[in-house]
Every structure is written in C-alpha cells, then in structure tokens.
Design an enzyme around this catalytic site. Structure first.
Site, PDB file in Angstrom:
ATOM      1  CE  LYS A 111      -4.427  -0.954   0.367  1.00  0.00           C
ATOM      2  NZ  LYS A 111      -5.311  -0.508  -0.726  1.00  0.00           N
ATOM      3  CB  ILE A 118       0.685   6.531   2.431  1.00  0.00           C
ATOM      4  CG1 ILE A 118       0.022   7.909   2.384  1.00  0.00           C
ATOM      5  CG2 ILE A 118       1.697   6.457   3.559  1.00  0.00           C
ATOM      6  CD1 ILE A 118      -0.896   8.160   3.572  1.00  0.00           C
ATOM      7  CB  CYS A 119      -1.199   3.331  -1.676  1.00  0.00           C
ATOM      8  SG  CYS A 119      -2.360   2.748  -2.868  1.00  0.00           S
ATOM      9  CG  LEU A 120      -3.625   8.947  -0.163  1.00  0.00           C
ATOM     10  CD1 LEU A 120      -3.619  10.322  -0.770  1.00  0.00           C
ATOM     11  CD2 LEU A 120      -3.744   9.024   1.346  1.00  0.00           C
TER      12      LEU A 120
ATOM     13  CB  CYS B 265      -0.783   0.708  -5.010  1.00  0.00           C
ATOM     14  SG  CYS B 265      -0.430   1.589  -3.496  1.00  0.00           S
TER      15      CYS B 265
END
Ligand SMILES: [Zn+2]
Lengths: 174, 426
Positions: A111, A118-120, B265
C-alpha cells in the site's frame, strides 16, 4: 462523505477550513495560505490533545514552508509505533494534495508507492478535489494518513514486517 | 583477440607439420576447429554501431533507417528526415514512457529529454524495456544506457528528479526552454512534451508548465486496474487543458464496488502499456511529421476492444490562470489564423490543377471540418461519449461539509503562528 468511518468524519468537520487558493509559487498569496495552514494545524493538534488522541508532530523544515517533516505514531496492542513523516507541497497545490511519505516503511507494504508515499483510498482524491481550496495539510493528515496507519500498521506488526523498538533493542541485547 | 586466435591457428598448423607421429593429428585438428569457432563467435559479438551523418533511403541491411525512409518513398510522409530536428520530452520513464522512448529512439528522433525520480526494481519486470541487471539504477540512467546502444544518433538528456516539487518544477521548465540543440527554433526548446506519469499530481505539474510556456503536449495514462488507457493532445488555449475539467477515464465496464483493492495499489500489464505507448508515439509521429489525423483524445478499453474518441474545448472558467491567458491569446489570434488558413487553401487550390493526385479518393481531402468526433465543452459531463467517465468531481462552489468554525482569514503574523505550532509540538 460516503466510505468514511464516523470518527474520521466527525473529526474532519471540526478542522478549520482554508480560503486562499494559492500554491508555493504564488508569492504573497502563498504566505497568506501558509498562515491558514498553521491555524488549521494548530486547531487540529489542540483538538487531538484534548481528545487524548495526539498522533503526529509536523513542522515546516524550510522558511518557504514547502517542505514539511515530523513524526507520526500509532498504538497497536498497547505498544506505540513511531515513524518519520515527510512531504513536499506540490507546485500545483492546493489543486493536488501533498503526497505523504513514511520513508522508513518504503518497500515494506504493497500500500505504498516508491519513496514511501502512502497509497490513499479511492475516497481521498475525490473528496480533496471537491473541497479545493478549503482542505489543507491538517485535512490531508486526517483523511489520508490517519486511516492509512489504522489499516496498515496492525497488518505490518502482525506479519512481523515491523517490530516495536523495545523488542528490537531487547533482541539485540540478549 | 582476433589476431591472437589467428596466431594460435598458425602455431597449431606448424605443430601439426612438425609432429613425426601422425596419430596426434586428429586431436590437433579438433583443437583447430575449436579455435575457428571462437574466431567466428568473436566476430559476431557485440559491436556498437557508429553514428550516421545523414539518413539514407538506400535499402541495404546495414542501413538502420531504410525502412523508415521508405515511408517517404511511399508518400505516407513528405519528409521523414525532419525527425532529426525534433526534440521530445518524456516525463515518467515507466511502463509507457520507457517504451515510448525506445520507439522514438528507433525512429531516429533528434533529441529526447527523460524525466523520472524512480529506480528500476524487480517489480517492474512485468513491463517492457528495463532488464533485471538494471535493478537499482535510476530509470533515467538505465534508459540512456539502453537507448544509446540502440541508436547512438539520438541526443539523450536525463533528469533524475520529481517535477512536482518547487525545485524540480523549476529545473523542468528551464530544461524545456533550453534551445542549444536548435537555436533558431521558435517557442521553447522542445517540439512536444509527452506525459507518461502514473499520477494526477505529476500530470497537473506538466499541465502547469505547458500552460505557462504555451507548449503543446500529449497526455497518456493506463487505469489502475490495467485494462484501459487513453492518450490526449493538449494545445494551450485551443483545447481543454488538464485542469479545465476533472480528468476523464475510460470505463472498464467493471463495477467499482466489485473491484478488490485490499493489499494493492495498482495492477499493470505489459500489453495495455505497450498499446498505449504505441498509440501515443503514433500520434506523436503524425503530429511532428505532419501526416494523417492527429487524435485529440483516444481511449482504449481492452476488455471490449473499444476505442472512444472526442475533442474538448477549453473551459472559460478554468481554475488555471495560465490556461485563461492562453485562451485569450487564442481568441485574439483568430483573424490572423483564419487569413492564414484561407491563403493556404487558395494556394492548394492552385496546385491541384490539371490532374488530381487521388482522383479516385474523394474522401482524402476534407475542406470542411468533418472529423466526425464528438466535440464538447470541457465542463459538460452529460455529453460525454459512451464509455468515458470523470475520474474526480469538480470543486464545489458551495460548502460540502458542515463546519463548526468560520473559515480562517485574519492577518496574523506567520512567525507567531509557527511558534504556536512549535509550542504544541514540544
Ligand atoms: Zn484549463
């Protein structure tokens, strides 16, 4: 506000909103924006402290206020896990949000993008876009970093990817 | 090496002649065969090709440009060799940008400027271009290494930095303005900027720079679920800029709610990225070498093999100040543009004369604007062509959130506020 937990929602509504739409290349207007950022961060920090939910320290690390560094922490199973926090204010701010980085966790979780960004969640960017220019750094921390820590730190601890600092020292001592 | 092997062969031959016992000759012949094999291996080994001065159309297997120059012979492109005059900047050397860079390099582009701040990692190996032995090199350095081997004629410049930061942005703009490659070129130092980045923030930074510089650029993107993508041409003032309206994405047709995002992601496929890079560079070649129709927007839905197209007019209420300035300039320049177009059409009418070049091909010349594309205002969402959706909402004019406090506006001292926050932090 679909997709947010009630806690985040109620905290968010208490962080003062900003009015000046200015980025770091906008001279005097940026200074005005920076003042609003400080006020909003001060109010958010005070609010966290009075709610016994203090969870970050952040301050500008250059006079222009374009680079910010500090710490954030998360308590899991009564242990506190603390990380360096850093980000730049992008040239297109506040149309685009700052990309929050936790460099110590770079490469430890899916993530995350390269460099520890950071991967929102899918909910963050739409809400930020909708509320431009009213959201600032404090809102990014509340909507971006806080839910990320709550979701990822327990997984990282339970999978052994990160260790509590006392664990780390005791294991090297013995 | 070659000389030494030859000497060895000579030595073996004299040894063979001088041996009194013929029973050893067979093994000496075997040795000789092995040396000969080594010699031929050595000859076919890696050799860097030399730079060429002029692009030749000569069809010989040693000419790297013969098949490209054939485009000119066939009448597809009027003057292919002009490609050597052009500079293209590629922002983001990932799954799309690296492949686009390789395509332009093989096409013999004059100069490439490469921008990225990332390093090559093993997780990139599902995509094209980078090799496992380049892991940990910066993407820009690894790209220069490979591209200069493929075609030493291309001038390569690499910039390892993040263009969204204040400092990175300044370096980005000044590198685009540098005209040392072709000092008499009008405008900036590059003919086109290609955005091959994977995030909204970087696209907005490219948009900002291009609006300020009045620089034409093309945007490209692949969806996070790896099954759709798009390319878009942006001419400041003339077409919608990237900030004129929330970005468009090609709907994959998958229900967002069924998409599982836990633990990831983004996904990526070399196929989708390769297709998008191909579409992007094809549009680039058409734009630079002036052939065919340059697409203003072309989407790609790989699940349905559906390619939506359209064009977007700029938004007169765009939030980007530089965009509004370019729009104003474009309106002011309209009479001059119309006059030039009229003169061009008259000149062409004079040239067409006795026998038309393509008498049997009535649809190759279009006098009226009949591109068949859905044209729309940047702001309207209800007229979006089928299969396209907005990725983000517009900024609300009204307040979306109920707030307990009035917005912050007073004129406090910045130093004082900084100290207040520090006091809370200590
Ligand atoms: Zn615009």
């Amino acid at each position: 506000m679909e997709g947010w937990d009630p806690n985040t929602k109620s905290t968010l509504t208490q962080i003062p909103l900003l009015t000046t739409k200015a980025g770091p290349r906008d001279g005097a207007a940026w200074t005005q924006r920076l003042k609003e950022e400080y006020k909003s961060l001060i109010a958010y920090t005070q609010m966290n402290k009075s709610n016994d939910n203090d969870w970050f320290r952040i301050s500008a690390s250059n006079p222009e206020g374009t680079r910010w560094t500090g710490k954030c922490w998360y308590v899991h199973n009564l242990l506190k896990y603390e990380f360096d926090l850093q980000f730049d204010i992008p040239v297109t701010y506040p149309s685009t949000a700052p990309e929050l980085e936790l460099p110590q966790l770079d490469g430890k979780t899916q993530k995350m993008y390269r460099g520890g960004k950071i991967c929102l969640t899918v909910h963050f960017k739409p809400l930020w876009a909708k509320n431009c220019p009213r959201f600032g750094i404090a809102h990014a921390l509340c909507l971006g970093l806080a839910p990320w820590l709550a979701a990822e730190i327990p997984i990282l601890v339970d999978s052994g990817m990160i260790k509590h600092k006392d664990d780390a020292t005791s294991s090297t001592e013995t | 090496m070659e000389v030494e092997l030859k000497e060895m062969l000579n030595d073996l031959e004299s040894l063979k002649q001088s041996l009194p016992d013929p029973s050893h000759r067979a093994s000496i012949d075997k040795l000789r065969l092995r040396v000969e094999q080594l010699t031929s291996l050595e000859k076919s080994g890696p050799a860097r090709r030399l730079k060429v001065k002029d692009m030749s159309a000569e069809v010989v297997d040693s000419n790297p440009y013969s098949r490209l120059m054939a485009l000119q012979r066939m009448g597809i492109v009027e003057n292919y060799e002009r490609i050597r005059e052009f500079s293209v900047a590629i922002v983001g050397i990932g799954g799309v940008g690296s492949v686009a860079a390789e395509m332009l390099t093989r096409c013999g582009i004059g100069r490439l400027l490469l921008y990225d701040y990332d390093k090559v990692e093993l997780a990139n190996m599902n995509r094209l271009f980078f090799r496992p032995e380049q892991v940990n090199m910066t993407k820009t350095d690894a790209a220069v290494q490979t591209l200069s081997d493929i075609n030493p004629d291309v001038v390569l410049e690499s910039y390892t930095m993040n263009i969204t930061t204040v400092q990175g942005f300044e370096t980005f703009v000044s590198s685009l303005k540098n005209k040392s490659f072709r000092p008499n070129k009008e405008g900036s130092g590059v003919d086109l900027v290609l955005s091959c980045v994977d995030n909204y923030e970087a696209r907005m930074a490219v948009n900002q720079a291009c609006n300020e510089m009045n620089q034409t650029w093309m945007e490209s993107g692949v969806s996070e679920d790896a099954v759709s993508g798009h390319i878009q041409l942006l001419i400041p003032g003339e077409t919608a800029c990237f900030a004129c309206a929330p970005p468009l994405v090609v709907a994959s047709g998958i229900d967002e709610r069924t998409l599982k995002r836990e633990g990831v992601c983004a996904a990526s496929l070399p196929t989708t990225m390769g297709v998008v890079a191909g579409l992007l560079v094809q549009n680039t070649l058409k734009f630079l070498l002036n052939f065919g129709q340059v697409s203003p927007y072309l989407g790609y839905n790989s699940l349905k093999d559906y390619f939506p197209t359209m064009e977007m007019k700029p938004n007169p209420q765009c939030s980007n100040v530089a965009c509004l300035e370019r729009q104003q300039e474009y309106i002011v320049a309209k009479p001059a543009r119309d006059a030039a177009l009229k003169a061009k059409m008259e000149a062409e009418a004079l040239l067409v004369p006795e026998f038309p070049l393509h008498a049997d091909n009535e649809w190759s010349i279009s006098v009226v604007d009949d591109s068949g594309l859905d044209s729309m205002d940047a702001t309207s969402s209800d007229t979006l062509p089928e299969g396209l959706v907005r990725e983000l909402p517009s900024a609300d004019k009204s307040q979306e959130l109920p707030t307990s406090e009035a917005p912050l506006t007073s004129n406090d001292d910045l130093e004082d506020l900084r100290r207040q926050l520090e006091a809370l932090n200590s």
